[in-house]
Design an enzyme around this catalytic site. Structure first.
Site, PDB file in Angstrom:
ATOM      1  N   GLU A  74     -10.678   5.367   5.630  1.00  0.00           N
ATOM      2  CA  GLU A  74     -10.057   6.115   6.733  1.00  0.00           C
ATOM      3  C   GLU A  74     -11.056   6.290   7.881  1.00  0.00           C
ATOM      4  O   GLU A  74     -10.693   6.174   9.051  1.00  0.00           O
ATOM      5  CB  GLU A  74      -9.536   7.475   6.258  1.00  0.00           C
ATOM      6  CG  GLU A  74      -8.326   7.392   5.349  1.00  0.00           C
ATOM      7  CD  GLU A  74      -7.040   6.979   6.039  1.00  0.00           C
ATOM      8  OE1 GLU A  74      -6.996   6.877   7.284  1.00  0.00           O
ATOM      9  OE2 GLU A  74      -6.046   6.745   5.327  1.00  0.00           O
TER      10      GLU A  74
ATOM     11  N   TRP B 192      -4.698   0.526  10.658  1.00  0.00           N
ATOM     12  CA  TRP B 192      -4.816   0.545   9.196  1.00  0.00           C
ATOM     13  C   TRP B 192      -4.597  -0.857   8.632  1.00  0.00           C
ATOM     14  O   TRP B 192      -5.180  -1.231   7.625  1.00  0.00           O
ATOM     15  CB  TRP B 192      -3.840   1.556   8.617  1.00  0.00           C
ATOM     16  CG  TRP B 192      -4.021   1.749   7.142  1.00  0.00           C
ATOM     17  CD1 TRP B 192      -3.113   1.479   6.172  1.00  0.00           C
ATOM     18  CD2 TRP B 192      -5.184   2.240   6.464  1.00  0.00           C
ATOM     19  NE1 TRP B 192      -3.646   1.767   4.923  1.00  0.00           N
ATOM     20  CE2 TRP B 192      -4.917   2.237   5.088  1.00  0.00           C
ATOM     21  CE3 TRP B 192      -6.438   2.676   6.892  1.00  0.00           C
ATOM     22  CZ2 TRP B 192      -5.837   2.649   4.127  1.00  0.00           C
ATOM     23  CZ3 TRP B 192      -7.367   3.090   5.936  1.00  0.00           C
ATOM     24  CH2 TRP B 192      -7.052   3.077   4.578  1.00  0.00           C
TER      25      TRP B 192
ATOM     26  N   TYR C 109       0.840  -1.202   0.000  1.00  0.00           N
ATOM     27  CA  TYR C 109       0.000   0.000   0.000  1.00  0.00           C
ATOM     28  C   TYR C 109       0.877   1.254   0.000  1.00  0.00           C
ATOM     29  O   TYR C 109       0.664   2.183  -0.785  1.00  0.00           O
ATOM     30  CB  TYR C 109      -0.944  -0.035   1.211  1.00  0.00           C
ATOM     31  CG  TYR C 109      -1.684   1.248   1.427  1.00  0.00           C
ATOM     32  CD1 TYR C 109      -2.712   1.631   0.575  1.00  0.00           C
ATOM     33  CD2 TYR C 109      -1.354   2.096   2.487  1.00  0.00           C
ATOM     34  CE1 TYR C 109      -3.392   2.820   0.762  1.00  0.00           C
ATOM     35  CE2 TYR C 109      -2.026   3.283   2.682  1.00  0.00           C
ATOM     36  CZ  TYR C 109      -3.040   3.642   1.826  1.00  0.00           C
ATOM     37  OH  TYR C 109      -3.703   4.831   2.012  1.00  0.00           O
TER      38      TYR C 109
END
Length: 191
Positions: free
Chosen positions: A41, A49, A19
């Protein structure tokens, strides 16, 4: 590439590294992608995350690749089915927020022509490229994220506090917070 030179937060797993190396901090002008990252988010609030990335494909399936019009048309039954399927974080308000945010995004698209035009107008359509040397220099929020957060909330978006918005602006490349030693910092990329 030597992964020890990339931003330290991205070294925890292959998914995080991937990512970081292919998406994070790269300017995006694609409405579906911008909408996806805003919702991911928001879903991440209170979680890591890494958890969200592990569920990303499930989110993409559940929310029609984050097609704004399809997400806006989701019914209460659709949202409950998504929650029960368990491919996403099962927090009912975070699931509902995708549909609420899609409705708000449609209004933004009508007013600004695109979600991208709206997001990027806060920085005169230019990325902010920081020259940070240490992770400790990166704030959790700043004046820009506070301003964008207030505007998003005023427009009906959910799970868009200043800390979430700062992470979002980093993710979609409005803010480049790669450390200056990272090969993916704007000044170091040769694409």
């Amino acid at each position: 590439m030597n992964t020890s030179s990339i931003c330290s937060w991205a070294q925890g797993s292959p998914e995080m590294t991937q990512y970081h190396n292919t998406e994070w901090g790269r300017p995006s002008y694609d409405d579906s992608y911008l909408f996806e990252l805003l919702n991911l988010e928001g879903a991440q609030a209170g979680l890591s995350w890494k958890i969200i990335l592990s569920k990303r494909e499930g989110y993409q399936r559940a929310f029609h690749q984050f097609n704004i019009d399809r997400c806006a048309a989701l019914t209460e039954e659709d949202l409950e089915a998504i929650r029960e399927a368990g491919e996403v974080v099962r927090h009912p308000q975070k699931i509902k927020a995708v549909q609420t945010n899609a409705l708000a995004a449609q209004k933004v698209q009508q007013e600004f022509g695109s979600l991208a035009s709206y997001v990027w107008q806060f920085t005169d359509h230019q990325p902010i490229i920081y020259q940070r040397q240490e992770v400790s220099e990166i704030p959790a929020k700043d004046d820009l994220s506070v301003k964008v957060s207030k505007d998003l909330k005023k427009r009906g978006f959910k799970f868009v506090g200043p800390v979430t918005v700062y992470s979002y602006l980093q993710a979609v490349g409005v803010i480049d917070d790669h450390l200056i030693t990272c090969p993916y910092h704007t000044n170091n990329r040769h694409e």
